[in-house]
Design a protein around this motif. Sequence first.
Motif, PDB file in Angstrom:
ATOM      1  N   GLY A 166       3.770   9.607  -8.398  1.00 34.84           N
ATOM      2  CA  GLY A 166       4.918   9.716  -9.288  1.00 34.84           C
ATOM      3  C   GLY A 166       6.260   9.428  -8.652  1.00 34.84           C
ATOM      4  O   GLY A 166       7.298   9.677  -9.252  1.00 34.84           O
ATOM      5  N   GLY A 167       6.253   8.879  -7.436  1.00 36.37           N
ATOM      6  CA  GLY A 167       7.506   8.585  -6.741  1.00 36.37           C
ATOM      7  C   GLY A 167       7.723   7.101  -6.566  1.00 36.37           C
ATOM      8  O   GLY A 167       6.984   6.276  -7.101  1.00 36.37           O
ATOM      9  N   LYS A 168       8.749   6.767  -5.786  1.00 33.14           N
ATOM     10  CA  LYS A 168       9.111   5.366  -5.612  1.00 33.14           C
ATOM     11  C   LYS A 168       9.765   5.170  -4.247  1.00 33.14           C
ATOM     12  O   LYS A 168      10.584   5.987  -3.820  1.00 33.14           O
ATOM     13  N   VAL A 169       9.403   4.075  -3.578  1.00 27.16           N
ATOM     14  CA  VAL A 169      10.132   3.612  -2.403  1.00 27.16           C
ATOM     15  C   VAL A 169      11.085   2.544  -2.934  1.00 27.16           C
ATOM     16  O   VAL A 169      10.648   1.523  -3.455  1.00 27.16           O
ATOM     17  N   ASP A 170      12.374   2.796  -2.822  1.00 28.03           N
ATOM     18  CA  ASP A 170      13.355   1.931  -3.461  1.00 28.03           C
ATOM     19  C   ASP A 170      13.619   0.634  -2.707  1.00 28.03           C
ATOM     20  O   ASP A 170      13.895  -0.393  -3.325  1.00 28.03           O
ATOM     21  N   ARG A 181       0.842  -1.200   0.000  1.00 28.43           N
ATOM     22  CA  ARG A 181       0.000   0.000   0.000  1.00 28.43           C
ATOM     23  C   ARG A 181       0.877   1.250   0.000  1.00 28.43           C
ATOM     24  O   ARG A 181       0.641   2.188  -0.758  1.00 28.43           O
ATOM     25  N   LEU A 182       1.906   1.272   0.848  1.00 29.71           N
ATOM     26  CA  LEU A 182       2.833   2.407   0.894  1.00 29.71           C
ATOM     27  C   LEU A 182       3.427   2.660  -0.485  1.00 29.71           C
ATOM     28  O   LEU A 182       3.386   3.788  -0.996  1.00 29.71           O
ATOM     29  N   CYS A 183       3.967   1.622  -1.092  1.00 26.49           N
ATOM     30  CA  CYS A 183       4.605   1.764  -2.414  1.00 26.49           C
ATOM     31  C   CYS A 183       3.615   2.223  -3.472  1.00 26.49           C
ATOM     32  O   CYS A 183       3.945   3.068  -4.312  1.00 26.49           O
TER      33      CYS A 183
END
Length: 177
Positions: free
Chosen positions: A80-84, A71-73
């Motif tokens: 438009g972002g990313k959790v790497d 859910r966070l990702c």
Amino acid sequence: MKLIILDRDGVINQDSDAYIKSLEEWIPIPGSIDAIARLSKAGWTVAVATNQSGVGRGYYSEATLQSMHERLCALVAGQGGKVDLIRYCPHSPEVGCDCRKPAPGLFHQIAQGLHADLAGVPTVGDSLRDLQAGIAVGCSPFLVRTGKGQSTQHKALPEGTLIFDNLAAVADHLLEA
């Protein structure tokens, strides 16, 4: 690589002394998802290091934890972002592992996973143990007043700790630099 390491509960999402045990209880702190997306879109690599002893205590399953991280990702990706990278410690304190903060094991896992040097990397937490884990590997400590941060700010903090109201304020500071 511009890297930032975030704690989860109390920094990204609301925290609870009764643990965040379900997807329904995982509620983002206002502005936190946007902050992560803004950092990511500005070229920052975003990693999460989180103690999740509720798994080891049997309060929720690793599958439930995975659904929270998905859910966070998804929410960050929706902006438009990313959790790497997300690394978590599932152990209860009695296990004596090296990954439960304030031990630096999760930070070592992140350094290995991203082939990164952690010297000077901002680490954002709401508790003293979050900051201590980062300090142990050379990170720069950032405390937020969300979660347990209001009470933590009155403790003996690591030298050089910067204090912000929330993750959005941390993002504003880093993106202005």
